[in-house]
Design a protein around this motif. Structure first.
Motif, PDB file in Angstrom:
ATOM      1  N   ARG B  25      54.567  36.330 -25.667  1.00  0.00           N
ATOM      2  CA  ARG B  25      55.541  35.669 -24.790  1.00  0.00           C
ATOM      3  C   ARG B  25      55.058  34.259 -24.442  1.00  0.00           C
ATOM      4  N   LEU B  26      53.747  34.105 -24.241  1.00  0.00           N
ATOM      5  CA  LEU B  26      53.208  32.782 -23.926  1.00  0.00           C
ATOM      6  C   LEU B  26      53.335  31.833 -25.118  1.00  0.00           C
ATOM      7  N   GLY B  27      52.860  32.290 -26.258  1.00  0.00           N
ATOM      8  CA  GLY B  27      52.843  31.434 -27.449  1.00  0.00           C
ATOM      9  C   GLY B  27      54.249  31.121 -27.951  1.00  0.00           C
ATOM     10  N   ASP B  28      55.123  32.118 -27.932  1.00  0.00           N
ATOM     11  CA  ASP B  28      56.478  31.911 -28.460  1.00  0.00           C
ATOM     12  C   ASP B  28      57.270  30.910 -27.619  1.00  0.00           C
ATOM     13  N   ASP B  29      57.131  30.978 -26.308  1.00  0.00           N
ATOM     14  CA  ASP B  29      57.801  29.991 -25.443  1.00  0.00           C
ATOM     15  C   ASP B  29      57.421  28.572 -25.876  1.00  0.00           C
ATOM     16  N   GLY B  62      50.351  22.573 -29.611  1.00  0.00           N
ATOM     17  CA  GLY B  62      48.915  22.834 -29.466  1.00  0.00           C
ATOM     18  C   GLY B  62      48.658  24.051 -28.585  1.00  0.00           C
ATOM     19  N   HIS B  63      49.465  24.175 -27.536  1.00  0.00           N
ATOM     20  CA  HIS B  63      49.281  25.314 -26.626  1.00  0.00           C
ATOM     21  C   HIS B  63      49.661  26.625 -27.321  1.00  0.00           C
ATOM     22  N   ALA B  64      50.761  26.573 -28.109  1.00  0.00           N
ATOM     23  CA  ALA B  64      51.154  27.776 -28.860  1.00  0.00           C
ATOM     24  C   ALA B  64      49.988  28.207 -29.748  1.00  0.00           C
ATOM     25  N   ARG B  65      49.369  27.223 -30.368  1.00  0.00           N
ATOM     26  CA  ARG B  65      48.257  27.520 -31.270  1.00  0.00           C
ATOM     27  C   ARG B  65      47.090  28.147 -30.506  1.00  0.00           C
ATOM     28  N   SER B 129      41.989  35.282 -15.439  1.00  0.00           N
ATOM     29  CA  SER B 129      42.279  36.389 -16.354  1.00  0.00           C
ATOM     30  C   SER B 129      41.009  37.153 -16.730  1.00  0.00           C
ATOM     31  N   SER B 130      41.176  38.465 -16.922  1.00  0.00           N
ATOM     32  CA  SER B 130      40.034  39.290 -17.332  1.00  0.00           C
ATOM     33  C   SER B 130      39.672  39.037 -18.801  1.00  0.00           C
ATOM     34  N   HIS B 131      40.536  38.333 -19.522  1.00  0.00           N
ATOM     35  CA  HIS B 131      40.214  37.984 -20.906  1.00  0.00           C
ATOM     36  C   HIS B 131      39.563  36.602 -20.899  1.00  0.00           C
ATOM     37  N   PRO B 132      38.277  36.521 -21.289  1.00  0.00           N
ATOM     38  CA  PRO B 132      37.577  35.234 -21.130  1.00  0.00           C
ATOM     39  C   PRO B 132      38.220  34.087 -21.913  1.00  0.00           C
ATOM     40  N   LYS B 133      38.750  34.341 -23.082  1.00  0.00           N
ATOM     41  CA  LYS B 133      39.364  33.251 -23.858  1.00  0.00           C
ATOM     42  C   LYS B 133      40.615  32.728 -23.168  1.00  0.00           C
ATOM     43  N   ILE B 134      41.390  33.628 -22.619  1.00  0.00           N
ATOM     44  CA  ILE B 134      42.618  33.189 -21.929  1.00  0.00           C
ATOM     45  C   ILE B 134      42.235  32.320 -20.738  1.00  0.00           C
ATOM     46  N   ALA B 135      41.291  32.800 -19.943  1.00  0.00           N
ATOM     47  CA  ALA B 135      40.880  32.042 -18.751  1.00  0.00           C
ATOM     48  C   ALA B 135      40.341  30.666 -19.140  1.00  0.00           C
ATOM     49  N   ASP B 136      39.569  30.617 -20.227  1.00  0.00           N
ATOM     50  CA  ASP B 136      38.971  29.343 -20.656  1.00  0.00           C
ATOM     51  C   ASP B 136      40.018  28.319 -21.082  1.00  0.00           C
ATOM     52  N   ARG B 137      41.073  28.778 -21.683  1.00  0.00           N
ATOM     53  CA  ARG B 137      42.043  27.847 -22.271  1.00  0.00           C
ATOM     54  C   ARG B 137      43.044  27.282 -21.270  1.00  0.00           C
ATOM     55  N   VAL B 138      43.110  27.911 -20.119  1.00  0.00           N
ATOM     56  CA  VAL B 138      44.088  27.465 -19.125  1.00  0.00           C
ATOM     57  C   VAL B 138      43.828  26.021 -18.668  1.00  0.00           C
ATOM     58  N   GLY B 139      42.568  25.678 -18.477  1.00  0.00           N
ATOM     59  CA  GLY B 139      42.235  24.352 -17.958  1.00  0.00           C
ATOM     60  C   GLY B 139      42.746  23.239 -18.854  1.00  0.00           C
ATOM     61  N   LYS B 140      42.517  23.379 -20.130  1.00  0.00           N
ATOM     62  CA  LYS B 140      42.942  22.382 -21.114  1.00  0.00           C
ATOM     63  C   LYS B 140      44.475  22.231 -21.086  1.00  0.00           C
TER      64      LYS B 140
END
Lengths: 105, 302
Positions: B25-29, B62-65, B129-140
């Motif tokens: 849902r995040l990437g497709d938007d 870029g965010h979708a990616r 987020s409990s998923h470390p990659k998701i949490a890391d990418r939010v800032g960018k």
């Protein structure tokens, strides 16, 4: 309305003219400048200035100086032997940089 | 109960389903909105606004990616997600797939505003987020989204200054608002190659509850929608636009649900416009017989 854009690469450096943007007001000029002039090169700050607010005096109005060769004033043309004091070495580096920039411009 | 997403192997089927549903849902938007924005290329009202929207489109791609890349850990690569997936398996809200009326810049900036405020809120709910990659990418992502919101707000304020512009905004708002609400609808778990299960539609709400329960996102969709309304409604009203929602109504939630369009995107039902757009955006890939997505930068890490 045209806004001239000046870009500063790093804190402390001069803002150098880099182009312009069309925008109806200052806020949009800032936003457009950020994309057009701040996105592809390292940028610390941008100024946007209404073109009409810039005063200009050009070579037709006045005879500017700077036409005679004063390179003899540069200390870089002296050759010295041995190690220079650090202040002298720094100053020479600064002058060499300035000279190089002058050559490039 | 927070799940552990430190390692991608060993996820339970419940964890994996919640992760896949959230990330699609995040990437497709982002992916689909970027495609729509791109249609404005060389058609925006000025060169400057053209570049600004193109910039935003590039950011969204870029965010979708970044989101699709997290799915690579569970064996779903970008090619499968972007080009090989059945268009009915996309989970973006219908707001991002609707075509623009020719030359209707009011639609483009209003859509951007409605979307970007929603995006900011959901990113905020992903920072822990409990998923470390998701949490890391939010800032960018958030650092770029701030510009998108300012850009949209600036345009809205200026378009609303005269009757003609405000009229165009009102038309766009009447058309887009119900579709904006789909952003807060629970998504049916995408099939992503697996066989469809009859119960998938009924599972949507439960899977989104899992997303929150597993700590992948720290706010519920209801909370996000109510926060979104508390920002966009007063702002749009300050521009003398009428929003089709009465927040003081006896049962505002039911009123909002009644506004939702039949096809919500999140539920796997889309407007016809999406299938046309999907056909167009996969055409080069199909006709040139491509077998992979094009990358010019290294895959994001962390």
């Amino acid at each position: 309305m045209i806004w001239e854009v000046f870009r500063q690469e790093r804190p402390g450096e001069y803002h150098a003219h880099c182009g312009n943007v069309h925008a109806p007001d200052r806020e949009l000029a800032r936003q457009f400048a950020a994309i057009q002039h701040g996105r592809r090169k390292p940028t610390n700050s941008l100024w946007v200035v209404p073109r009409d607010e810039i005063g200009e005096i050009d070579a037709e109005d006045v005879a500017f100086g700077g036409t005679t060769d004063k390179s003899y004033r540069w200390a870089t043309t002296y050759s010295t032997a041995g190690a220079d004091a650090s202040e002298v070495a720094e100053s020479e580096d600064d002058q060499a940089d300035a000279e190089q920039r002058r050559g490039e411009s | 109960m927070a799940g552990s997403f430190e390692a991608s192997d060993g996820l339970s089927s419940r964890e994996r389903r919640a992760l896949e549903t959230l990330l699609t849902r995040l990437g497709d938007d982002e992916f689909v909105l970027a495609e729509r924005y791109t249609e404005w290329q060389v058609r925006a009202p000025s060169l400057e606004s053209d570049l600004a929207l193109a910039n935003n489109a590039q950011d969204e791609l870029g965010h979708a990616r970044l989101w699709y890349d997290v799915l690579a850990d569970v064996g779903l690569d970008e090619r499968a997600l972007a080009y090989e997936r059945d268009p009915a398996d996309f989970r973006h809200g219908t707001l991002v797939e609707l075509p623009f009326e020719t030359g209707d810049w009011a639609d483009a900036v209003l859509r951007s505003y409605l979307y970007d405020v929603a995006e900011d809120l959901r990113l905020e709910a992903l920072t822990a987020s409990s998923h470390p990659k998701i949490a890391d990418r939010v800032g960018k992502i958030r650092s770029e989204e701030k510009y998108h919101r300012e850009h949209a707000r600036s345009w809205l304020e200026r378009l609303a200054e005269d009757d003609d512009g405000r009229g165009r905004l009102q038309d766009a708002l009447d058309r887009l608002f119900p579709h904006a609400l789909t952003l807060f609808e629970p998504a049916v778990p995408p099939r992503l190659g697996a066989k469809a299960s009859e119960n998938d539609v009924a599972k949507a709400a439960a899977v989104d509850a899992d997303v929150v329960d597993l700590g992948l996102r720290t706010a519920t969709l209801e909370e996000l929608r109510s926060e979104w309304l508390s920002i966009v409604v007063p702002f749009l009203e300050s521009l003398d636009l009428a929003v089709a929602v009465d927040r003081d109504a006896e049962n505002p939630e039911a009123d909002l649900d009644a506004l939702l369009p039949d096809a919500r995107g999140r539920d796997g039902a889309h407007t016809e416009a999406w299938f046309d757009l999907h056909d167009e955006l996969t055409r080069t890939y199909r006709e040139l017989g491509r077998t992979e997505t094009t990358t010019i930068m290294e895959a994001p890490d962390g």
